[in-house]
Design a protein around this motif. Structure first.
Motif, PDB file in Angstrom:
ATOM      1  N   GLU A 114      -5.702  46.317  -0.481  1.00 46.49           N
ATOM      2  CA  GLU A 114      -6.391  45.038  -0.424  1.00 46.49           C
ATOM      3  C   GLU A 114      -7.726  45.235   0.248  1.00 46.49           C
ATOM      4  O   GLU A 114      -7.812  45.343   1.450  1.00 46.49           O
ATOM      5  N   LYS A 115      -8.766  45.325  -0.556  1.00 40.46           N
ATOM      6  CA  LYS A 115     -10.067  45.658   0.002  1.00 40.46           C
ATOM      7  C   LYS A 115     -10.913  44.401   0.164  1.00 40.46           C
ATOM      8  O   LYS A 115     -11.220  43.726  -0.801  1.00 40.46           O
ATOM      9  N   PRO A 116     -11.312  44.110   1.386  1.00 40.10           N
ATOM     10  CA  PRO A 116     -12.219  42.978   1.559  1.00 40.10           C
ATOM     11  C   PRO A 116     -13.544  43.298   0.880  1.00 40.10           C
ATOM     12  O   PRO A 116     -14.002  44.434   0.923  1.00 40.10           O
ATOM     13  N   THR A 117     -14.149  42.340   0.230  1.00 44.24           N
ATOM     14  CA  THR A 117     -15.452  42.554  -0.367  1.00 44.24           C
ATOM     15  C   THR A 117     -16.426  41.573   0.243  1.00 44.24           C
ATOM     16  O   THR A 117     -16.051  40.476   0.642  1.00 44.24           O
ATOM     17  N   ALA A 118     -17.661  42.015   0.306  1.00 46.36           N
ATOM     18  CA  ALA A 118     -18.676  41.148   0.915  1.00 46.36           C
ATOM     19  C   ALA A 118     -18.902  39.920   0.056  1.00 46.36           C
ATOM     20  O   ALA A 118     -19.038  38.818   0.548  1.00 46.36           O
ATOM     21  N   VAL A 119     -18.940  40.120  -1.250  1.00 52.32           N
ATOM     22  CA  VAL A 119     -19.133  38.998  -2.152  1.00 52.32           C
ATOM     23  C   VAL A 119     -17.892  38.864  -3.016  1.00 52.32           C
ATOM     24  O   VAL A 119     -17.430  39.833  -3.594  1.00 52.32           O
ATOM     25  N   LEU A 120     -17.353  37.686  -3.054  1.00 54.91           N
ATOM     26  CA  LEU A 120     -16.106  37.513  -3.788  1.00 54.91           C
ATOM     27  C   LEU A 120     -16.379  37.367  -5.275  1.00 54.91           C
ATOM     28  O   LEU A 120     -17.433  36.886  -5.673  1.00 54.91           O
ATOM     29  N   PRO A 121     -15.420  37.776  -6.089  1.00 50.89           N
ATOM     30  CA  PRO A 121     -15.607  37.670  -7.531  1.00 50.89           C
ATOM     31  C   PRO A 121     -15.836  36.219  -7.951  1.00 50.89           C
ATOM     32  O   PRO A 121     -15.349  35.288  -7.326  1.00 50.89           O
ATOM     33  N   ASP A 122     -16.580  36.071  -9.038  1.00 51.98           N
ATOM     34  CA  ASP A 122     -17.020  34.746  -9.445  1.00 51.98           C
ATOM     35  C   ASP A 122     -15.884  33.803  -9.800  1.00 51.98           C
ATOM     36  O   ASP A 122     -15.987  32.611  -9.622  1.00 51.98           O
ATOM     37  N   GLU A 123     -14.785  34.353 -10.350  1.00 44.80           N
ATOM     38  CA  GLU A 123     -13.764  33.476 -10.908  1.00 44.80           C
ATOM     39  C   GLU A 123     -13.103  32.596  -9.843  1.00 44.80           C
ATOM     40  O   GLU A 123     -12.371  31.674 -10.179  1.00 44.80           O
ATOM     41  N   ALA A 124     -13.372  32.884  -8.559  1.00 44.23           N
ATOM     42  CA  ALA A 124     -12.714  32.088  -7.520  1.00 44.23           C
ATOM     43  C   ALA A 124     -13.585  30.948  -7.022  1.00 44.23           C
ATOM     44  O   ALA A 124     -13.355  30.389  -5.971  1.00 44.23           O
ATOM     45  N   ALA A 125     -14.603  30.616  -7.791  1.00 44.20           N
ATOM     46  CA  ALA A 125     -15.577  29.672  -7.268  1.00 44.20           C
ATOM     47  C   ALA A 125     -15.036  28.243  -7.136  1.00 44.20           C
ATOM     48  O   ALA A 125     -15.452  27.505  -6.268  1.00 44.20           O
ATOM     49  N   THR A 126     -14.095  27.850  -7.985  1.00 47.44           N
ATOM     50  CA  THR A 126     -13.550  26.508  -7.841  1.00 47.44           C
ATOM     51  C   THR A 126     -12.174  26.572  -7.210  1.00 47.44           C
ATOM     52  O   THR A 126     -11.423  27.504  -7.427  1.00 47.44           O
ATOM     53  N   ALA A 127     -11.853  25.579  -6.431  1.00 53.78           N
ATOM     54  CA  ALA A 127     -10.578  25.577  -5.730  1.00 53.78           C
ATOM     55  C   ALA A 127      -9.966  24.193  -5.839  1.00 53.78           C
ATOM     56  O   ALA A 127     -10.055  23.392  -4.938  1.00 53.78           O
ATOM     57  N   SER A 128      -9.392  23.890  -6.989  1.00 54.93           N
ATOM     58  CA  SER A 128      -8.832  22.554  -7.145  1.00 54.93           C
ATOM     59  C   SER A 128      -7.322  22.598  -7.380  1.00 54.93           C
ATOM     60  O   SER A 128      -6.549  22.036  -6.624  1.00 54.93           O
TER      61      SER A 128
ATOM     62  N   ALA B 266     -11.149  32.475  16.563  1.00 58.71           N
ATOM     63  CA  ALA B 266     -10.936  31.296  15.725  1.00 58.71           C
ATOM     64  C   ALA B 266     -12.272  30.750  15.225  1.00 58.71           C
ATOM     65  O   ALA B 266     -12.405  30.400  14.047  1.00 58.71           O
ATOM     66  N   SER B 267     -13.265  30.742  16.103  1.00 56.72           N
ATOM     67  CA  SER B 267     -14.543  30.162  15.703  1.00 56.72           C
ATOM     68  C   SER B 267     -15.259  31.047  14.687  1.00 56.72           C
ATOM     69  O   SER B 267     -15.836  30.562  13.718  1.00 56.72           O
ATOM     70  N   ARG B 268     -15.170  32.376  14.886  1.00 50.07           N
ATOM     71  CA  ARG B 268     -15.788  33.270  13.901  1.00 50.07           C
ATOM     72  C   ARG B 268     -15.078  33.177  12.559  1.00 50.07           C
ATOM     73  O   ARG B 268     -15.708  33.175  11.503  1.00 50.07           O
ATOM     74  N   ALA B 269     -13.746  33.099  12.622  1.00 54.41           N
ATOM     75  CA  ALA B 269     -12.985  32.993  11.379  1.00 54.41           C
ATOM     76  C   ALA B 269     -13.353  31.705  10.649  1.00 54.41           C
ATOM     77  O   ALA B 269     -13.557  31.693   9.433  1.00 54.41           O
ATOM     78  N   MET B 270     -13.467  30.625  11.407  1.00 50.56           N
ATOM     79  CA  MET B 270     -13.805  29.340  10.809  1.00 50.56           C
ATOM     80  C   MET B 270     -15.167  29.415  10.124  1.00 50.56           C
ATOM     81  O   MET B 270     -15.357  28.910   9.015  1.00 50.56           O
ATOM     82  N   HIS B 271     -16.109  30.096  10.787  1.00 49.84           N
ATOM     83  CA  HIS B 271     -17.437  30.246  10.215  1.00 49.84           C
ATOM     84  C   HIS B 271     -17.354  30.985   8.868  1.00 49.84           C
ATOM     85  O   HIS B 271     -17.919  30.549   7.865  1.00 49.84           O
ATOM     86  N   THR B 272     -16.615  32.105   8.864  1.00 48.43           N
ATOM     87  CA  THR B 272     -16.486  32.897   7.634  1.00 48.43           C
ATOM     88  C   THR B 272     -15.813  32.094   6.526  1.00 48.43           C
ATOM     89  O   THR B 272     -16.249  32.110   5.376  1.00 48.43           O
ATOM     90  N   LEU B 273     -14.737  31.388   6.889  1.00 47.93           N
ATOM     91  CA  LEU B 273     -13.991  30.650   5.864  1.00 47.93           C
ATOM     92  C   LEU B 273     -14.840  29.528   5.268  1.00 47.93           C
ATOM     93  O   LEU B 273     -14.753  29.233   4.081  1.00 47.93           O
ATOM     94  N   ARG B 274     -15.662  28.919   6.113  1.00 48.27           N
ATOM     95  CA  ARG B 274     -16.513  27.842   5.603  1.00 48.27           C
ATOM     96  C   ARG B 274     -17.540  28.367   4.621  1.00 48.27           C
ATOM     97  O   ARG B 274     -17.951  27.674   3.702  1.00 48.27           O
ATOM     98  N   GLN B 275     -17.994  29.636   4.846  1.00 51.69           N
ATOM     99  CA  GLN B 275     -18.981  30.228   3.946  1.00 51.69           C
ATOM    100  C   GLN B 275     -18.328  30.804   2.688  1.00 51.69           C
ATOM    101  O   GLN B 275     -19.010  31.188   1.749  1.00 51.69           O
ATOM    102  N   SER B 276     -17.009  30.916   2.722  1.00 53.88           N
ATOM    103  CA  SER B 276     -16.323  31.663   1.674  1.00 53.88           C
ATOM    104  C   SER B 276     -16.456  30.975   0.320  1.00 53.88           C
ATOM    105  O   SER B 276     -16.163  29.798   0.171  1.00 53.88           O
ATOM    106  N   ARG B 277     -16.876  31.758  -0.671  1.00 49.26           N
ATOM    107  CA  ARG B 277     -17.000  31.187  -2.012  1.00 49.26           C
ATOM    108  C   ARG B 277     -15.622  30.898  -2.606  1.00 49.26           C
ATOM    109  O   ARG B 277     -15.490  30.032  -3.466  1.00 49.26           O
ATOM    110  N   ALA B 278     -14.619  31.650  -2.130  1.00 43.81           N
ATOM    111  CA  ALA B 278     -13.274  31.431  -2.662  1.00 43.81           C
ATOM    112  C   ALA B 278     -12.763  30.043  -2.291  1.00 43.81           C
ATOM    113  O   ALA B 278     -11.889  29.495  -2.946  1.00 43.81           O
ATOM    114  N   LEU B 279     -13.310  29.464  -1.238  1.00 42.71           N
ATOM    115  CA  LEU B 279     -12.893  28.128  -0.817  1.00 42.71           C
ATOM    116  C   LEU B 279     -14.050  27.138  -0.953  1.00 42.71           C
ATOM    117  O   LEU B 279     -14.112  26.134  -0.244  1.00 42.71           O
TER     118      LEU B 279
END
Lengths: 401, 174
Positions: free
Chosen positions: B85-99, B151-164
């Protein structure tokens, strides 16, 4: 909690899937069979457990027959739950078309001894050599289960895959001809607070899981429970360079199992997806031993040539400058069908004209021949500094899981 | 009488496992990203807990002990997991919507896989298991202050995450 934290909590509650099955104590009992077979060491944990096992005496007898399968599957033979895209720890263990080896080695047919050790700032490693003393071929597979004992009996321990002092070859089926040697590393951690416990004996449950064979060791550990790391079985002794320091392995067993460098013509090669981000382009390139016998690879890929055309003609050769990334080169023994990989890195971060790398050629240290690889999905985009070669970095080869 | 106590210990442990099986497994899935590794992790943690049960059960929250073992074991298994499971800096495009639920689940898994281990474990323990900051600190093996900063750093990353993408409010204060 602020609003974002509450949204995260809600997301975690709604998006986390339901487990496919319950953790049942029956499963724990199956895993626990080795402990039940331990001859009553004078320690409370096992005594406390005894009635529980006794209550399941019949079940345990049945379970003992099943446990070989349970243990073999424990470390990721390719039957992951449906819908899981997660890692499969043991990728290729035997190439298709080759009949899998005979039977799992019964413990009665194995003998073990310490053939090397090593220590780091907070870890102690013992390399356990396991020899097939029987008259027939058999296999060992994946990770052994080990139960440690000290001066006062059974030592409570947890077991995890991987060690910090020895490269883990990953789970593979290793066929042992009569007299042949396999090995694995057991590492204890000394970095925890609390008293130091010395492990003096390991009971080792190999792949068939039904009974153990003992190995005398001397390993300091700390922590409750003691945390043990294990590498998977590999053929022969581990390559000397994969252990960071003094291996005291006697030369004879190591010498008797020495394997030759892989012939590049008998390796198959594949490129993974191009990982791109922030101008960086990374591709994991995996080479697989497609010959009929184990062989070794190692070091850094050499004499790298990149072409912009998949035809690989000389007119399309690109000007590149290759650097070896940090990381220590090690020799990797590749069983039949096993893989090693390295990471190829380039960049689009410069202002030179963009090129596409469509084909790569490289050699391997000590290996005759050259490997040619077509990059799938349109190649790798790269820019070098204007008028200068394109910078490329490669990592050392390491065993692929 | 001693035998009776031993039996009731094991009964109680069985009860504990039954009651917590679902949450332990779901937490482990969040830590690992797949069921195979998650179930391995839970089993190992329970096996390591069992011998100490008579001591642990007297604690207010025995599950904190189990989560602590899970975190330790998960960190030790890190290298094995990293190959898959390799973290990538930029997530693949197909995860752009989360509905849809499955997309959301996939997005969550992708987003979590980009977090460093400590941050990921803090997120799981603090926001999914709902442990207090002090209990999270004990389970992860760091200070309360470090829990806050993870927690705060994780929150920052998750908010920027294209997957979400779109899940968190844009511009909301952390």
């Amino acid at each position: 909690m602020n609003e974002n934290e509450m949204r995260l909590a809600q997301l975690l509650r709604t998006a986390t899937p339901e487990p496919p099955s319950e953790v049942s104590l029956d499963t724990l009992r199956v895993h626990d069979v080795p402990l039940a077979l331990v001859e009553s060491p004078d320690r409370s944990p096992v005594r406390r457990r005894a009635p529980f096992i006794a209550a399941a005496a019949v079940a345990a007898t049945v379970a003992a027959a099943v446990v070989g399968i349970a243990v073999a599957n424990h470390h990721g033979t390719p039957n992951a739950p449906a819908g899981s895209n997660g890692p499969l720890p043991s990728a290729v263990s035997s190439p298709s078309g080759v009949a899998p080896a005979t039977i799992a080695c019964p413990s009665s047919q194995l003998s073990g001894s310490v053939i090397g050790h090593d220590s780091g700032s907070s870890h102690n490693l013992a390399v356990i050599g396991v020899r097939n003393t029987g008259a027939t071929s058999c296999f060992v597979q994946g990770y052994a289960d080990v139960v440690p004992f000290g001066a006062s009996g059974l030592i409570t321990a947890t077991q995890a895959d991987g060690t910090s002092l020895l490269a883990d070859p990953g789970s593979h089926q290793i066929t042992l001809a009569p007299g042949a040697l396999a090995s694995f590393g057991v590492e204890a951690t000394t970095g925890f607070d609390g008293p130091t416990t010395t492990i003096t004996l390991l009971k080792i449950y190999p792949s068939d899981g039904t009974d153990s064979f003992p190995v005398d060791v001397e390993l300091s550990s700390s922590g409750t429970p003691v945390q043990l790391g294990l590498t998977a079985f590999q053929l022969g002794a581990p390559p000397a360079s994969s252990s960071t320091a003094s291996s005291t392995a006697p030369s004879s067993p190591a010498a008797s199992v020495q394997t030759a460098a892989c012939d590049a013509n008998e390796l198959s090669v594949a490129a993974g997806r191009v990982d791109s981000g922030a101008g960086q382009r990374n591709v994991t390139i995996t080479i697989t031993n497609s010959s009929g016998a184990p062989c070794t690879v190692g070091g850094f890929p050499q004499n790298l040539i990149a072409n912009s055309s998949s035809a690989g003609d000389s007119g399309s050769q690109l000007s590149i400058t290759t650097t070896n990334s940090t990381g220590s080169p090690a020799t990797v023994v590749l069983a039949k069908g096993a893989s090693a990989s390295f990471v190829f890195h380039t960049t689009t971060g410069y202002d030179g004209a963009q090129v596409t790398i469509a084909l790569l050629r490289f050699g391997l240290a000590g290996s005759p021949g050259q490997i040619t690889l077509l990059i799938p999905n349109g190649g790798i985009a790269a820019n070098g500094p204007s008028g200068q070669p394109i910078p490329v970095t490669v990592s050392a080869l390491q065993a692929a899981g | 009488v001693e035998l009776m106590n031993e039996l009731s210990d094991d009964d109680e442990f069985g009860d504990f496992v039954r009651r917590n099986s679902r949450e332990l497994q779901r937490s482990a899935w969040l830590m690992c990203g797949d069921w195979h590794a998650a179930q391995d992790l839970v089993q190992t943690a329970l096996l390591a807990t069992w011998p100490h049960w008579s001591d642990i059960r007297r604690q207010d929250a025995p599950q904190v002990y189990v989560y602590r073992v899970m975190v330790n074991k998960q960190v030790h298994a890190q290298r094995r997991r990293w190959r898959g499971e390799k973290p990538t800096a930029v997530l693949p495009d197909e995860a752009a919507t989360a509905s849809e639920p499955t997309e959301l689940r996939d997005g969550l898994r992708r987003a979590l896989s980009t977090l460093p281990d400590k941050q990921r474990n803090v997120v799981v323990l603090r926001y999914f298991v709902d442990l207090s900051e002090a209990d999270t600190a004990a389970a992860v093996g760091c200070s309360v202050g470090a829990v806050k900063s993870h927690a705060s750093r994780a929150m920052h990353t998750l908010r920027q995450s294209r997957a979400l993408a779109g899940y968190f409010q844009e511009g909301a204060r952390l």
